[in-house]
Design an enzyme around this catalytic site. Sequence first.
Site, short mmCIF file in Angstrom:
data_model
loop_
_atom_site.label_atom_id
_atom_site.label_comp_id
_atom_site.label_asym_id
_atom_site.label_seq_id
_atom_site.Cartn_x
_atom_site.Cartn_y
_atom_site.Cartn_z
N HIS A 195 -33.02 49.55 35.42
CA HIS A 195 -31.95 50.08 34.85
C HIS A 195 -30.93 50.69 35.83
O HIS A 195 -29.60 50.52 35.52
CB HIS A 195 -32.22 51.27 33.78
CG HIS A 195 -32.98 50.73 32.37
ND1 HIS A 195 -34.16 50.47 32.28
CD2 HIS A 195 -32.22 50.01 31.64
CE1 HIS A 195 -34.22 49.82 31.29
NE2 HIS A 195 -33.22 49.48 30.74
N ARG A 302 -26.93 49.53 23.99
CA ARG A 302 -28.13 50.60 24.52
C ARG A 302 -27.46 51.86 24.06
O ARG A 302 -26.28 52.25 24.37
CB ARG A 302 -28.39 50.54 26.13
CG ARG A 302 -29.23 49.16 26.56
CD ARG A 302 -29.62 49.31 27.78
NE ARG A 302 -30.34 48.40 28.35
CZ ARG A 302 -29.78 47.03 28.76
NH1 ARG A 302 -28.45 46.87 29.03
NH2 ARG A 302 -30.79 46.04 29.27
N ARG A 337 -29.04 49.26 19.15
CA ARG A 337 -30.49 49.32 19.43
C ARG A 337 -30.89 50.78 19.31
O ARG A 337 -30.22 51.74 20.06
CB ARG A 337 -30.91 48.88 20.88
CG ARG A 337 -32.31 48.82 21.11
CD ARG A 337 -32.81 48.21 22.36
NE ARG A 337 -32.37 49.15 23.50
CZ ARG A 337 -32.67 48.68 24.68
NH1 ARG A 337 -33.07 47.55 25.12
NH2 ARG A 337 -32.29 49.61 25.65
N GLU A 436 -39.97 41.69 23.19
CA GLU A 436 -40.08 42.14 24.36
C GLU A 436 -41.51 42.50 24.74
O GLU A 436 -41.71 42.89 26.00
CB GLU A 436 -39.19 43.20 24.74
CG GLU A 436 -39.22 44.39 23.99
CD GLU A 436 -38.17 45.56 24.47
OE1 GLU A 436 -37.44 45.48 25.72
OE2 GLU A 436 -37.79 46.31 23.77
N ASN A 459 -36.06 41.12 29.92
CA ASN A 459 -36.40 42.02 31.12
C ASN A 459 -37.59 42.47 31.03
O ASN A 459 -38.68 42.74 32.09
CB ASN A 459 -35.62 43.27 30.99
CG ASN A 459 -33.99 42.60 31.06
OD1 ASN A 459 -33.79 41.48 31.68
ND2 ASN A 459 -33.13 43.51 30.84
N ASP A 460 -38.25 43.00 29.67
CA ASP A 460 -39.60 43.42 29.61
C ASP A 460 -40.56 42.52 29.24
O ASP A 460 -41.86 42.45 29.60
CB ASP A 460 -39.48 44.68 28.44
CG ASP A 460 -38.92 45.87 28.93
OD1 ASP A 460 -39.58 46.43 29.81
OD2 ASP A 460 -38.39 46.39 28.07
N ARG A 470 -40.77 45.53 36.72
CA ARG A 470 -39.50 45.11 36.81
C ARG A 470 -38.70 45.96 37.78
O ARG A 470 -37.71 45.34 38.30
CB ARG A 470 -38.78 44.96 35.47
CG ARG A 470 -38.71 46.38 34.80
CD ARG A 470 -38.28 46.29 33.34
NE ARG A 470 -36.91 46.32 33.25
CZ ARG A 470 -36.04 46.54 32.08
NH1 ARG A 470 -36.90 46.56 30.88
NH2 ARG A 470 -34.74 46.75 31.99
C1 PEP Z 1 -35.04 43.94 27.77
O1 PEP Z 1 -36.07 44.46 28.02
O2 PEP Z 1 -34.91 42.79 28.21
C2 PEP Z 1 -33.80 44.39 27.47
C3 PEP Z 1 -32.64 44.05 27.11
O3 PEP Z 1 -33.96 45.96 27.20
P1 PEP Z 1 -33.86 46.85 28.42
O4 PEP Z 1 -33.68 46.27 29.62
O5 PEP Z 1 -33.11 48.09 27.95
O6 PEP Z 1 -35.38 47.44 28.49
MG MG Z 2 -36.56 46.25 27.32
#
Ligand code: PEP
Ligand code: MG
Length: 591
Positions: A195, A302, A337, A436, A459-460, A470
């Site tokens: 993040h 977010r 979200r 995810e 991402n997750d 990650r």
């Molecule tokens: C993800 O996981 O791809 C996502 C968009 O959420 P975040 O990056 O906030 O976990």
């Molecule tokens: Mg995520």
Amino acid sequence: MGPSYHNYVGVAASPGIAIGKAFTHAGARPVVSQRRVSSARVEPERSRFTSALVSVAETVRRTRDRVEIEHGQDLAQIFEAQLAMLADAEVRDRTLQIIGERHWPAERAFAETMAGLCAAFEQIDNEYLRARVGDLHDIEQQVLTELSGGAMPGLQTLRSNTVIIARDLLPSEVAQLGRRLVTGLVIDVGGATSHTSIIARSLGLPTVVGAEGASRRIASGSRVIVDGDEGVVHALPTAPVLRYFRSERRRQLRRERDLSERRSLPSVTVDDFKVQLCANVDLPQEIDLALANGAEGVGMCRTEFLYLGHVLPGEQQQYESYRAIVEAMSPRPVVIRTLDLGGDKLSHAVDTSAEANPMLGWRGIRICLDTPSLFKTQIKAILRAAACGDARILLPMVSRIDEVRRARSLISEAASELAAEGIDHRADCDLGVMIEVPSAAIMARQFAEEVEFFSLGTNDLVQYTLAVDRGTARVANLYDPLHPAVLRLIREVSDSARDAGISAAICGEMASDPEAAVVLLGLGVMQLSVSSTAIPELKEVVRAIRLSDARELAEEALTLTSGAEVRHLVQSRIGPALRLARPARPAGERP
Ligand code: PEP
Ligand code: MG
């Protein structure tokens, strides 16, 4: 001989080139002396302590004002709470008393007071108050630093064109940095989808993470170049290196201007298929940037920014934040979200610490379903904002069908309560889930029966599918969004959505990688949501390719055995079209 030109190869976390002076934030802590002072020193020690409180409060006040102007009230709240602690009479009186009774120097007396206070807070049977121990430590460090002569200068003393070099920075710390003064970031640890990196991208700060050793070896004040495209940091550059990057930066600025002139062109492929390009938004202040970059909506807002402070945000405060975003984007859609705390998204107000494996722990929808009042407060605020435009609800970290059902029932309860109170709202907002977690991707057909849309959070999804954290630089080379296992899951999700007649978008960072975007389109995902600064270039990619080619290519990608093979396939098939859309740096001139 002094140090000379050297570089660090890390992970490219936020694109662009920054050239500036280093501010090295090594995280050194002041040492508290255990000696005693003479009777004659008691009064001077007392006044040294009270002046330090005044001076730290002044610095915090300036930071608060700057953060409020640049990022709004929600983030500034963190500093409000710090100011309240600095003004606390009990802390001041107790420290003055210890100095007088025990003849301790101010640092030792203050550390003793704070240790007692932290211990008392840790015993309290109230999660919110317990979570404030972190802030007490923060204040303690600031005051001790001030008492030790301010050996570790604060971020408040920054000059313009500063490149921050740190061992680690929290996402909230990056959000607090002034864009006016900070031009780039270098962090020893971390991965591109942590993040911290995502916020850096939202702020348009060229960033390299995983630059191991940089914060120990780069001295404050020395010149550095952050190459956020290649993931390389150049310290003490030679004249030719500096010349190269200055000219490259000029070329990038010209390109940005060209792209912004093409902003209003439609995002359609050469064979005339429409691709929807939306923005991911992490802070409400980014809406103007999203519109300026031609976003067709907010694909994922977010909401963690609201929870960074020390007090949970109320329904009215959240409603005002969401309404501002929804109205600014209207009539375009805004997907909000629900709270996704936990993992690396920490809050002062919800205690998610002390887990051996936070990425697999109490996070996202799990926190919300275990704390219905927290969830319903947010839902009510969203339903009210939905009366002012097109707001939709997105649930993060869903791994089981019953989570969607329970969330839907809490949403109905929230709507009925608003109706009973006679508050204007929209009860039938579209509800979607983030895909995810592998279980949700594998069971996409069942999930598609329960919701109105999917949003792929790669991402997750990548980290859970490949078992690769990650945010860990050491395994960043294994974090591979084009891994065929990930692509097969995406195909399953996209097919399930199509068969059920619902939409499937992607809001993970991989969508802003042009080569990955082509594969995603080929797999049937026609809505891409990315950091808004990535939209103009992505549109050029869309306009340069044929969907029929992308589909053919994706079919073949699914039969390959590694992400490297997939990337090679994309480059060999449609490399020329991509290069046209996204010119590479001139070859041959690189230092
Ligand atoms: C993800 O996981 O791809 C996502 C968009 O959420 P975040 O990056 O906030 O976990
Ligand atoms: Mg995520």
